[in-house]
Scaffold this motif. Structure first.
Motif, mmCIF file in Angstrom:
data_model
loop_
_atom_site.group_PDB
_atom_site.id
_atom_site.type_symbol
_atom_site.label_atom_id
_atom_site.label_comp_id
_atom_site.label_asym_id
_atom_site.label_seq_id
_atom_site.Cartn_x
_atom_site.Cartn_y
_atom_site.Cartn_z
ATOM 1 N N VAL A 29 4.243 -0.261 -3.551
ATOM 2 C CA VAL A 29 3.453 0.956 -3.790
ATOM 3 C C VAL A 29 2.232 0.900 -2.882
ATOM 4 C CG1 VAL A 29 2.133 2.311 -5.458
ATOM 5 C CG2 VAL A 29 4.218 1.115 -6.188
ATOM 6 N N LEU A 30 1.999 1.980 -2.160
ATOM 7 C CA LEU A 30 0.855 2.073 -1.253
ATOM 8 C C LEU A 30 0.001 3.252 -1.696
ATOM 9 C CD1 LEU A 30 2.902 1.572 2.020
ATOM 10 C CD2 LEU A 30 1.404 -0.124 0.958
ATOM 11 N N LYS A 31 -1.226 2.980 -2.077
ATOM 12 C CA LYS A 31 -2.075 4.040 -2.612
ATOM 13 C C LYS A 31 -3.411 4.084 -1.875
ATOM 14 C CE LYS A 31 -3.688 6.187 -6.885
ATOM 15 N NZ LYS A 31 -4.934 6.686 -6.289
ATOM 16 N N GLU A 32 -3.579 5.123 -1.074
ATOM 17 C CA GLU A 32 -4.842 5.370 -0.392
ATOM 18 C C GLU A 32 -5.286 6.821 -0.519
ATOM 19 O OE1 GLU A 32 -5.049 4.007 3.631
ATOM 20 O OE2 GLU A 32 -4.156 2.051 3.163
ATOM 21 N N THR B 222 5.583 -2.709 6.969
ATOM 22 C CA THR B 222 5.327 -4.145 7.071
ATOM 23 C C THR B 222 3.839 -4.455 6.968
ATOM 24 O OG1 THR B 222 5.172 -4.101 9.494
ATOM 25 C CG2 THR B 222 7.361 -4.420 8.530
ATOM 26 N N HIS B 223 2.990 -3.404 6.913
ATOM 27 C CA HIS B 223 1.550 -3.595 6.795
ATOM 28 C C HIS B 223 1.088 -3.242 5.378
ATOM 29 C CE1 HIS B 223 0.411 -3.995 11.179
ATOM 30 N NE2 HIS B 223 1.674 -3.663 11.248
ATOM 31 N N PRO B 224 0.068 -3.898 4.884
ATOM 32 C CA PRO B 224 -0.379 -3.650 3.509
ATOM 33 C C PRO B 224 -1.199 -2.369 3.346
ATOM 34 C CG PRO B 224 -1.755 -5.335 4.515
ATOM 35 C CD PRO B 224 -0.659 -5.040 5.503
ATOM 36 N N SER B 225 -1.655 -1.784 4.459
ATOM 37 C CA SER B 225 -2.460 -0.562 4.383
ATOM 38 C C SER B 225 -2.058 0.369 5.512
ATOM 39 C CB SER B 225 -3.953 -0.893 4.475
ATOM 40 O OG SER B 225 -4.242 -1.570 5.686
#
Length: 320
Positions: free
Chosen positions: A101-104, A138-141
């Motif tokens: 899950v990526l949340k920005e 592949t990147h966290p952000s």
């Protein structure tokens, strides 16, 4: 054309639907409870069979799901956009999920799109917070944030022809073209009409043509080499157009779906009136896609909890 839906997403209202680029009969359906206003969301993975839709897997999320895109590098991976500002990565081979899950984003993510150009493994997300974000899973952000729209962004989608290029459609009444390599400012800002632009899609046979759909019920085509005026305008819908899709098989064929409960097919090289009006929904039609593997085949979904897979008469391969 069939009268019964291929799949019924009971108590879940359809927002987006997408054919797998790998498996001809496989479909992803993104849904929300309570018309996306409140409640959770569910991602359904369905196979279209002669006997109807077969549910392979379903995944729940704590907020509504508004869009879905398949991976272009792994047949089991999907990404969805959520009402809580997050994007979710799912593996359909896993029993539960999401796997990431990526949340920005600060508001709803209304559009997600996986790059189709060779060598890119990138995703863009479009949000009601007015921004677009670029992601590499592949990147966290996120890698970049693109600002400039003056209202909510409804969709962002990669050019199928030009690497590092994507378009976005917004409530600020514009279509914008971006190049990720040069700057975070739009390469081109195109005023579309006097109402919100809800959707866009690239022509699959001409890298310069892009199609928009807006609240004023018009489907418009644009040539990036002369962007001041549309090269065609297709009228017939009576309410806002929720999604447009360009055919992967015929360069001048477009399909559109609308809050007027209909799906319409068009050939912008032949006439400005629809080829066909399809009326099998009883609520807003929000999701639409063409099957890459079966010429003319369409899937759609709506707020009436129904998903249909069919080939319109106007798009049958034998039709003249």
């Amino acid at each position: 054309m069939q009268n019964q839906p291929t799949f019924w997403s009971a108590k879940r209202h359809g927002f987006a639907v997408s054919f797998s680029p790998y498996v001809p009969q496989r479909i992803a359906l993104a849904t929300s409870q309570h018309y996306g206003i409140a409640g959770c969301g569910t991602l359904f993975i369905i196979d279209d069979t002669p006997a109807g839709g077969v549910l392979l897997k379903s995944f729940d999320w704590s907020d509504g799901l508004f869009d879905v895109t398949w991976s272009e590098s792994n047949e089991n991976l999907l990404v969805t956009g959520g009402g809580d500002g997050s994007i979710q990565v799912w593996d359909s081979a896993q029993p539960t999920g999401p796997i990431k899950v990526l949340k920005e984003h600060e508001k709803e993510v209304y559009g997600v799109n996986w790059s189709q150009t060779r060598g890119e493994q990138l995703i863009v997300s479009a949000s009601w917070d007015g921004t677009i974000k670029l992601w590499d899973l592949t990147h966290p952000s996120s890698l970049s944030t693109f600002s400039g729209h003056q209202h909510v962004v409804y969709c962002a989608l990669w050019s199928p022809h030009i690497p590092n290029c994507f378009a976005s459609a917004s409530g600020d009444k514009t279509l914008r073209i971006w190049d990720t390599r040069k700057s975070f400012e739009a390469r081109m800002v195109m005023p579309v009409c006097n109402s919100e632009v809800l959707t866009a899609d690239w022509c699959k046979y001409n890298e310069n043509i892009i199609v928009t759909g807006s609240v004023d019920s018009a489907v418009r085509g644009w040539d990036l080499r002369k962007p001041r005026e549309p090269i065609f305008q297709l009228m017939g819908h009576t309410y806002a157009i929720r999604r447009v899709k360009c055919s992967p098989h015929v360069g001048s064929v477009v399909a559109s779906c609308s809050y007027d409960f209909t799906v319409r097919t068009w050939d912008f090289n032949k006439q400005t009136q629809p080829l066909e009006v399809i009326e099998h929904h009883t609520e807003f039609v929000c999701g639409l896609d063409f099957n890459l593997h079966k010429p003319g085949q369409i899937v759609d979904c709506g707020w009436d909890e129904k998903m249909f897979v069919y080939t319109p008469k106007s798009l049958l391969p034998t039709a003249s």
